[in-house]
Design an enzyme around this catalytic site. Structure first.
Site, PDB file in Angstrom:
ATOM      1  N   SER A 120       7.526  -5.066   4.958  1.00 56.00           N
ATOM      2  CA  SER A 120       6.981  -5.830   6.087  1.00 56.00           C
ATOM      3  C   SER A 120       7.231  -7.318   5.908  1.00 56.00           C
ATOM      4  O   SER A 120       7.188  -8.071   6.869  1.00 56.00           O
ATOM      5  CB  SER A 120       5.468  -5.640   6.181  1.00 56.00           C
ATOM      6  OG  SER A 120       5.160  -4.316   6.435  1.00 56.00           O
ATOM      7  N   HIS A 141      12.170  -1.087   9.743  1.00 59.70           N
ATOM      8  CA  HIS A 141      10.733  -1.361   9.700  1.00 59.70           C
ATOM      9  C   HIS A 141      10.012  -0.524  10.748  1.00 59.70           C
ATOM     10  O   HIS A 141      10.097  -0.799  11.948  1.00 59.70           O
ATOM     11  CB  HIS A 141      10.499  -2.862   9.926  1.00 59.70           C
ATOM     12  CG  HIS A 141       9.092  -3.284   9.739  1.00 59.70           C
ATOM     13  ND1 HIS A 141       8.405  -4.067  10.646  1.00 59.70           N
ATOM     14  CD2 HIS A 141       8.206  -3.024   8.740  1.00 59.70           C
ATOM     15  CE1 HIS A 141       7.178  -4.270  10.212  1.00 59.70           C
ATOM     16  NE2 HIS A 141       7.032  -3.657   9.056  1.00 59.70           N
ATOM     17  N   GLU A 153      12.122  -1.634  13.921  1.00 59.50           N
ATOM     18  CA  GLU A 153      12.894  -2.877  13.836  1.00 59.50           C
ATOM     19  C   GLU A 153      14.043  -2.642  12.855  1.00 59.50           C
ATOM     20  O   GLU A 153      13.818  -2.199  11.720  1.00 59.50           O
ATOM     21  CB  GLU A 153      12.014  -4.032  13.347  1.00 59.50           C
ATOM     22  CG  GLU A 153      10.971  -4.472  14.365  1.00 59.50           C
ATOM     23  CD  GLU A 153      10.141  -5.653  13.903  1.00 59.50           C
ATOM     24  OE1 GLU A 153       9.956  -6.592  14.686  1.00 59.50           O
ATOM     25  OE2 GLU A 153       9.649  -5.640  12.743  1.00 59.50           O
ATOM     26  N   ASN A 191       5.734  -8.950  13.668  1.00 54.81           N
ATOM     27  CA  ASN A 191       4.703  -9.644  12.889  1.00 54.81           C
ATOM     28  C   ASN A 191       4.792 -11.164  13.032  1.00 54.81           C
ATOM     29  O   ASN A 191       3.796 -11.861  12.858  1.00 54.81           O
ATOM     30  CB  ASN A 191       4.759  -9.237  11.411  1.00 54.81           C
ATOM     31  CG  ASN A 191       4.113  -7.875  11.195  1.00 54.81           C
ATOM     32  OD1 ASN A 191       3.259  -7.461  11.971  1.00 54.81           O
ATOM     33  ND2 ASN A 191       4.530  -7.168  10.161  1.00 54.81           N
TER      34      ASN A 191
HETATM   35  P1  NAD Z   1       1.172   2.963   0.112  1.00 52.62           P
HETATM   36  O1  NAD Z   1       0.496   2.235  -0.980  1.00 52.62           O
HETATM   37  O2  NAD Z   1       0.373   3.824   1.036  1.00 52.62           O
HETATM   38  O3  NAD Z   1       2.338   3.890  -0.502  1.00 52.62           O
HETATM   39  C1  NAD Z   1       3.246   3.447  -1.468  1.00 52.62           C
HETATM   40  C2  NAD Z   1       3.643   4.643  -2.313  1.00 52.62           C
HETATM   41  O4  NAD Z   1       4.790   4.292  -3.108  1.00 52.62           O
HETATM   42  C3  NAD Z   1       2.552   5.102  -3.297  1.00 52.62           C
HETATM   43  O5  NAD Z   1       2.237   6.454  -3.029  1.00 52.62           O
HETATM   44  C4  NAD Z   1       3.204   4.937  -4.669  1.00 52.62           C
HETATM   45  O6  NAD Z   1       2.852   5.972  -5.592  1.00 52.62           O
HETATM   46  C5  NAD Z   1       4.686   5.006  -4.324  1.00 52.62           C
HETATM   47  N1  NAD Z   1       5.592   4.400  -5.292  1.00 52.62           N
HETATM   48  C6  NAD Z   1       5.416   3.279  -6.021  1.00 52.62           C
HETATM   49  N2  NAD Z   1       6.505   3.024  -6.777  1.00 52.62           N
HETATM   50  C7  NAD Z   1       7.394   4.022  -6.507  1.00 52.62           C
HETATM   51  C8  NAD Z   1       8.715   4.324  -6.957  1.00 52.62           C
HETATM   52  N3  NAD Z   1       9.335   3.543  -7.835  1.00 52.62           N
HETATM   53  N4  NAD Z   1       9.330   5.433  -6.466  1.00 52.62           N
HETATM   54  C9  NAD Z   1       8.715   6.233  -5.556  1.00 52.62           C
HETATM   55  N5  NAD Z   1       7.453   5.993  -5.100  1.00 52.62           N
HETATM   56  C10 NAD Z   1       6.819   4.893  -5.561  1.00 52.62           C
HETATM   57  O7  NAD Z   1       1.973   1.837   0.919  1.00 52.62           O
HETATM   58  P2  NAD Z   1       2.440   1.846   2.461  1.00 52.62           P
HETATM   59  O8  NAD Z   1       1.368   1.262   3.316  1.00 52.62           O
HETATM   60  O9  NAD Z   1       3.014   3.187   2.768  1.00 52.62           O
HETATM   61  O10 NAD Z   1       3.608   0.757   2.415  1.00 52.62           O
HETATM   62  C11 NAD Z   1       4.882   1.067   1.910  1.00 52.62           C
HETATM   63  C12 NAD Z   1       5.873   0.017   2.407  1.00 52.62           C
HETATM   64  O11 NAD Z   1       5.883   0.016   3.834  1.00 52.62           O
HETATM   65  C13 NAD Z   1       5.566  -1.417   1.977  1.00 52.62           C
HETATM   66  O12 NAD Z   1       6.776  -2.078   1.731  1.00 52.62           O
HETATM   67  C14 NAD Z   1       4.873  -2.007   3.204  1.00 52.62           C
HETATM   68  O13 NAD Z   1       5.038  -3.401   3.303  1.00 52.62           O
HETATM   69  C15 NAD Z   1       5.624  -1.307   4.307  1.00 52.62           C
HETATM   70  N6  NAD Z   1       4.919  -1.202   5.598  1.00 52.62           N
HETATM   71  C16 NAD Z   1       3.584  -0.876   5.651  1.00 52.62           C
HETATM   72  C17 NAD Z   1       2.951  -0.742   6.885  1.00 52.62           C
HETATM   73  C18 NAD Z   1       1.497  -0.354   6.979  1.00 52.62           C
HETATM   74  O14 NAD Z   1       0.929  -0.416   8.095  1.00 52.62           O
HETATM   75  N7  NAD Z   1       0.865   0.054   5.889  1.00 52.62           N
HETATM   76  C19 NAD Z   1       3.683  -0.933   8.086  1.00 52.62           C
HETATM   77  C20 NAD Z   1       5.042  -1.220   8.000  1.00 52.62           C
HETATM   78  C21 NAD Z   1       5.653  -1.365   6.759  1.00 52.62           C
END
Ligand code: NAD
Length: 284
Positions: A120, A141, A153, A191
């Protein structure tokens, strides 16, 4: 560049499991990779629950639900991603951990494979530059909840090729999403607009202009938004918003992106919103 047939998804958290589900629902074979069995099982359970809801609502047949679920292979071994034509990284928002993963993927994947990040706020080119295929690295994204939100995106860095962008637009459309092209700058397009709006809503509340309920009611009924800004902040997470605001302010030095004092204090207090049970509203 061959067609995208098999998709790898790294991270089975909130976004990763939604992305894997959406890709499988569109007919792609998916390898969903996690660091350990527990988060992988949790991610697969979320997918099963979400698909079951679609069946309950009559939006998916039981047979299609089973076929979609069956197209997802859960793994903790990165080597099982080696035949993927596209890998979407959705792991923790940490540049060191993401860089390490990008290097491993770059060594493992065929030369034609595209690698995308769902970040993000991080600089996509910083991850791309660590690979030998910067022309095949981009941002993809998605929005939460991924199976429902229509937008994706597509983030073009200064090194991403037009061929890669064209492939990702076609891929996004196959997922039933509407892709838009965005630059590799913090916040991309959505964003960049949304975060200053949310921060301003906090300022309006902080300055006592109106109650939180009236601020939310005002934007819902006056502008037709499905959620008010303070409700949305609780949903997104105040910690996440604070993190993104700091990155955006750091890059642009625009005061409209600076975190208001109240946001910082709520984050320090652990009032992150829905996920912690308390934010602008109470969820206990
Ligand atoms: P989350 O914490 O729910 O999930 C992340 C997962 O990644 C965890 O389950 C963790 O165990 C796993 N992980 C960590 N290191 C790893 C590796 N080396 N290999 C495989 N898995 C690994 O996080 P999220 O909210 O799903 O966010 C993930 C990404 O998406 C981030 O970059 C975030 O910025 C982006 N994002 C989030 C949102 C949102 O609304 N939460 C929206 C758009 C983008």
């Amino acid at each position: 560049m061959p067609e995208i047939r098999t998709v790898g998804v790294c991270g089975a958290g909130l976004m990763g499991n939604g992305i894997a589900q959406t890709c499988a629902a569109a007919g792609f074979n998916v390898a969903l990779m996690e660091v350990a069995d527990a988060p992988l099982a949790k991610g697969m359970a979320s997918i099963a629950k979400s698909l079951d809801k679609f069946v309950e609502k009559g939006k998916l047949t039981q047979a299609d639900r089973d076929a979609t679920f069956g197209r997802i292979t859960a793994t903790t071994d990165i080597k099982n991603l080696k035949d993927c034509d596209l890998v979407i990284e959705a792991i923790v928002e940490n540049v060191e951990i993401k860089t390490e993963l990008f290097k491993r993927l770059d060594d493992l994947l065929a030369t034609h494979a595209i690698v995308c990040t769902n970040t993000s706020s991080l600089c996509v080119i910083e991850l791309a530059a660590k690979t030998k295929r910067p022309d095949k690295v981009a941002g993809l994204h998605f929005f939460n909840p991924v199976p429902l939100m229509k937008l994706v995106e597509v983030v073009k860095t200064i090194a991403t090729s037009q061929e890669t962008i064209d492939k990702l637009f076609a891929f996004g459309r196959k997922l039933g999403k509407e892709p838009i092209l965005t630059p590799d700058t913090p916040g991309f397009v959505v964003n960049r607009l949304l975060i200053p709006y949310l921060l301003y809503a906090i300022r309006v509340y902080e300055q006592g202009l109106a109650s939180k309920e009236d601020i939310d009611k005002g934007m819902k009924l006056g502008c037709g938004y499905p959620m008010g800004p303070l409700e949305l902040l609780d949903y997104v997470g105040l910690d996440t918003t604070y993190f993104i605001a700091n990155i955006m302010f750091d890059e642009f030095k625009d005061p409209i992106m600076a975190a208001p004092p109240l946001l910082k204090r709520m984050v320090l207090a652990g009032h992150y919103g829905r996920k912690s049970g308390k934010g602008f509203y109470d969820y206990a």
